[in-house]
Design a protein around this motif. Structure first.
Motif, mmCIF file in Angstrom:
data_model
loop_
_atom_site.group_PDB
_atom_site.id
_atom_site.type_symbol
_atom_site.label_atom_id
_atom_site.label_comp_id
_atom_site.label_asym_id
_atom_site.label_seq_id
_atom_site.Cartn_x
_atom_site.Cartn_y
_atom_site.Cartn_z
ATOM 1 N N THR A 83 0.833 -1.188 0.000
ATOM 2 C CA THR A 83 0.000 0.000 0.000
ATOM 3 C C THR A 83 0.876 1.249 0.000
ATOM 4 O OG1 THR A 83 -1.725 -1.135 1.228
ATOM 5 C CG2 THR A 83 -1.789 1.263 1.236
ATOM 6 N N PRO A 84 0.718 2.163 -0.961
ATOM 7 C CA PRO A 84 1.543 3.369 -0.987
ATOM 8 C C PRO A 84 1.181 4.315 0.139
ATOM 9 C CG PRO A 84 -0.172 3.472 -2.660
ATOM 10 C CD PRO A 84 -0.228 2.086 -2.077
ATOM 11 N N GLN A 85 2.121 5.155 0.520
ATOM 12 C CA GLN A 85 1.875 6.141 1.556
ATOM 13 C C GLN A 85 0.916 7.204 1.027
ATOM 14 O OE1 GLN A 85 3.257 6.179 4.958
ATOM 15 N NE2 GLN A 85 3.139 4.106 4.156
ATOM 16 N N PRO A 86 0.063 7.756 1.901
ATOM 17 C CA PRO A 86 -0.974 8.680 1.445
ATOM 18 C C PRO A 86 -0.417 10.025 1.000
ATOM 19 C CG PRO A 86 -0.949 8.565 3.835
ATOM 20 C CD PRO A 86 -0.025 7.488 3.346
ATOM 21 N N THR A 87 -1.129 10.659 0.083
ATOM 22 C CA THR A 87 -0.800 12.003 -0.394
ATOM 23 C C THR A 87 -2.077 12.831 -0.369
ATOM 24 O OG1 THR A 87 -1.255 11.488 -2.719
ATOM 25 C CG2 THR A 87 0.985 11.045 -1.915
ATOM 26 N N LEU A 88 -1.990 14.062 -0.875
ATOM 27 C CA LEU A 88 -3.163 14.926 -0.906
ATOM 28 C C LEU A 88 -4.288 14.339 -1.742
ATOM 29 C CD1 LEU A 88 -1.518 18.463 -1.235
ATOM 30 C CD2 LEU A 88 -2.506 17.402 0.795
ATOM 31 N N ALA A 89 -3.936 13.507 -2.706
ATOM 32 C CA ALA A 89 -4.956 12.889 -3.550
ATOM 33 C C ALA A 89 -5.862 11.945 -2.754
ATOM 34 C CB ALA A 89 -4.299 12.127 -4.698
ATOM 35 N N ASP A 90 -5.412 11.533 -1.575
ATOM 36 C CA ASP A 90 -6.178 10.599 -0.755
ATOM 37 C C ASP A 90 -7.041 11.301 0.285
ATOM 38 O OD1 ASP A 90 -4.955 8.084 -1.814
ATOM 39 O OD2 ASP A 90 -3.145 8.983 -0.975
ATOM 40 N N GLY A 112 5.807 19.207 -2.182
ATOM 41 C CA GLY A 112 6.619 17.994 -2.118
ATOM 42 C C GLY A 112 5.957 16.871 -1.341
ATOM 43 N N THR A 113 6.485 15.666 -1.533
ATOM 44 C CA THR A 113 5.906 14.483 -0.895
ATOM 45 C C THR A 113 5.925 14.558 0.631
ATOM 46 O OG1 THR A 113 6.480 13.088 -2.785
ATOM 47 C CG2 THR A 113 6.055 11.972 -0.702
ATOM 48 N N PRO A 114 7.038 14.933 1.277
ATOM 49 C CA PRO A 114 7.002 15.040 2.747
ATOM 50 C C PRO A 114 5.953 16.027 3.240
ATOM 51 C CG PRO A 114 9.271 15.028 1.969
ATOM 52 C CD PRO A 114 8.406 15.168 0.747
ATOM 53 N N ALA A 115 5.805 17.154 2.538
ATOM 54 C CA ALA A 115 4.799 18.141 2.930
ATOM 55 C C ALA A 115 3.395 17.578 2.737
ATOM 56 C CB ALA A 115 4.980 19.422 2.125
ATOM 57 N N GLN A 116 3.166 16.856 1.649
ATOM 58 C CA GLN A 116 1.852 16.265 1.405
ATOM 59 C C GLN A 116 1.488 15.286 2.512
ATOM 60 O OE1 GLN A 116 0.483 14.988 -2.441
ATOM 61 N NE2 GLN A 116 2.139 16.052 -3.509
ATOM 62 N N ARG A 117 2.458 14.506 2.930
ATOM 63 C CA ARG A 117 2.191 13.538 3.992
ATOM 64 C C ARG A 117 1.917 14.245 5.317
ATOM 65 N NH1 ARG A 117 6.666 8.791 2.620
ATOM 66 N NH2 ARG A 117 5.803 8.257 0.582
ATOM 67 N N ALA A 118 2.641 15.327 5.583
ATOM 68 C CA ALA A 118 2.399 16.092 6.811
ATOM 69 C C ALA A 118 0.998 16.676 6.809
ATOM 70 C CB ALA A 118 3.444 17.193 6.952
ATOM 71 N N LEU A 119 0.563 17.199 5.675
ATOM 72 C CA LEU A 119 -0.782 17.749 5.557
ATOM 73 C C LEU A 119 -1.829 16.656 5.749
ATOM 74 C CD1 LEU A 119 -0.015 20.009 2.490
ATOM 75 C CD2 LEU A 119 -0.798 20.879 4.693
ATOM 76 N N TYR A 120 -1.613 15.521 5.108
ATOM 77 C CA TYR A 120 -2.554 14.402 5.235
ATOM 78 C C TYR A 120 -2.641 13.932 6.676
ATOM 79 C CZ TYR A 120 -4.680 9.813 4.471
ATOM 80 O OH TYR A 120 -5.510 8.723 4.519
ATOM 81 N N ARG A 121 -1.493 13.726 7.320
ATOM 82 C CA ARG A 121 -1.486 13.221 8.696
ATOM 83 C C ARG A 121 -2.118 14.222 9.659
ATOM 84 N NH1 ARG A 121 -1.340 8.012 7.792
ATOM 85 N NH2 ARG A 121 0.617 7.280 6.870
ATOM 86 N N THR A 122 -1.985 15.512 9.372
ATOM 87 C CA THR A 122 -2.612 16.521 10.212
ATOM 88 C C THR A 122 -4.127 16.392 10.151
ATOM 89 O OG1 THR A 122 -0.760 18.062 9.952
ATOM 90 C CG2 THR A 122 -2.880 18.996 10.612
#
Length: 222
Positions: A96-103, A126-136
């Motif tokens: 399973t890929p790590q989540p991004t803003l698309a998720d 960027g990918t790290p920022a997208q993941r931080a936004l998603y996790r928030t």
């Protein structure tokens, strides 16, 4: 025939035991990686970021930038590895890929909370920022579900001249919350993610009795 069945059962039991031992070892390794390695790499990233800002010499500034960038990438990959280790070898989970803003839309729809998602962010995030936004968003919605039953939430993605971010605001609960166990590490982990990206995380009650979480990340985090 009976002996064959007994031996087959024993072999199956041995296989289950071996899997259980492997799962425990993987879980212990995941804890060690998260508690020790992840913490150390986070400190390296934060210190390198501070040095990048303070350095006057161009070479020193570039070296600090490189260290910080590599640390952020390493930490992101490390967290992915920890997730896979905790999955205890489940093939479907590992792929399973790590989540991004698309998720985000799927996350909101499956959150169990009446929530509205608005705003868009540029594809240059960027990918790290997208993941931080998603996790928030994920952590904020989890907290709404746990601590503010019946509340509604508004998730706003936004961008200004130099930063991107997300603000999650929920209304007051409409019924008493249940006493649920928690690690108390959710917001701390979000602040850690924000720090290594030169961002900030603000969280606190609103004047209306709800709660607001706001993440801000510079557009350029290299």
């Amino acid at each position: 025939m009976r002996l064959a069945e007994i031996e087959e059962a024993r072999e199956h039991e041995r296989a289950l035991h071996a899997q259980a031992v492997l799962a425990r070892e993987r879980a212990q390794l995941a804890r060690e990686m998260h508690d020790v390695v992840s913490h150390q790499v986070s400190l390296i990233a934060v210190r390198a970021g501070a040095l990048q800002v303070a350095a006057k010499n161009a070479d020193a500034k570039e070296a600090a930038r490189t260290i910080r960038s590599l640390s952020v990438t390493t930490l992101d990959e490390l967290r992915t590895m920890v997730t896979l280790l905790r999955a205890s070898g489940g093939r479907a989970t590992e792929l399973t890929p790590q989540p991004t803003l698309a998720d985000l839309h799927k996350l909101v729809e499956s959150s169990g909370t009446q929530a509205q998602l608005t705003g868009e962010l540029p594809p240059t995030v960027g990918t790290p920022a997208q993941r931080a936004l998603y996790r928030t968003v994920q952590e904020a919605l989890t907290n709404v579900r746990k601590h503010a039953p019946g509340a509604t939430a508004r998730i706003e993605l936004w961008q200004d001249a130099s930063d991107v971010g997300v603000t999650v605001t929920n209304t007051p609960p409409t019924r008493p919350s249940l006493s649920l166990p928690g690690s108390q590490q959710g917001l701390a982990g979000l602040r850690e993610r924000a720090d290594i990206l030169h961002g900030t995380l603000e969280a606190g009650p609103t004047a209306e009795g709800g709660y607001r979480v706001r993440l801000r990340i510079p557009l350029s985090t290299d």
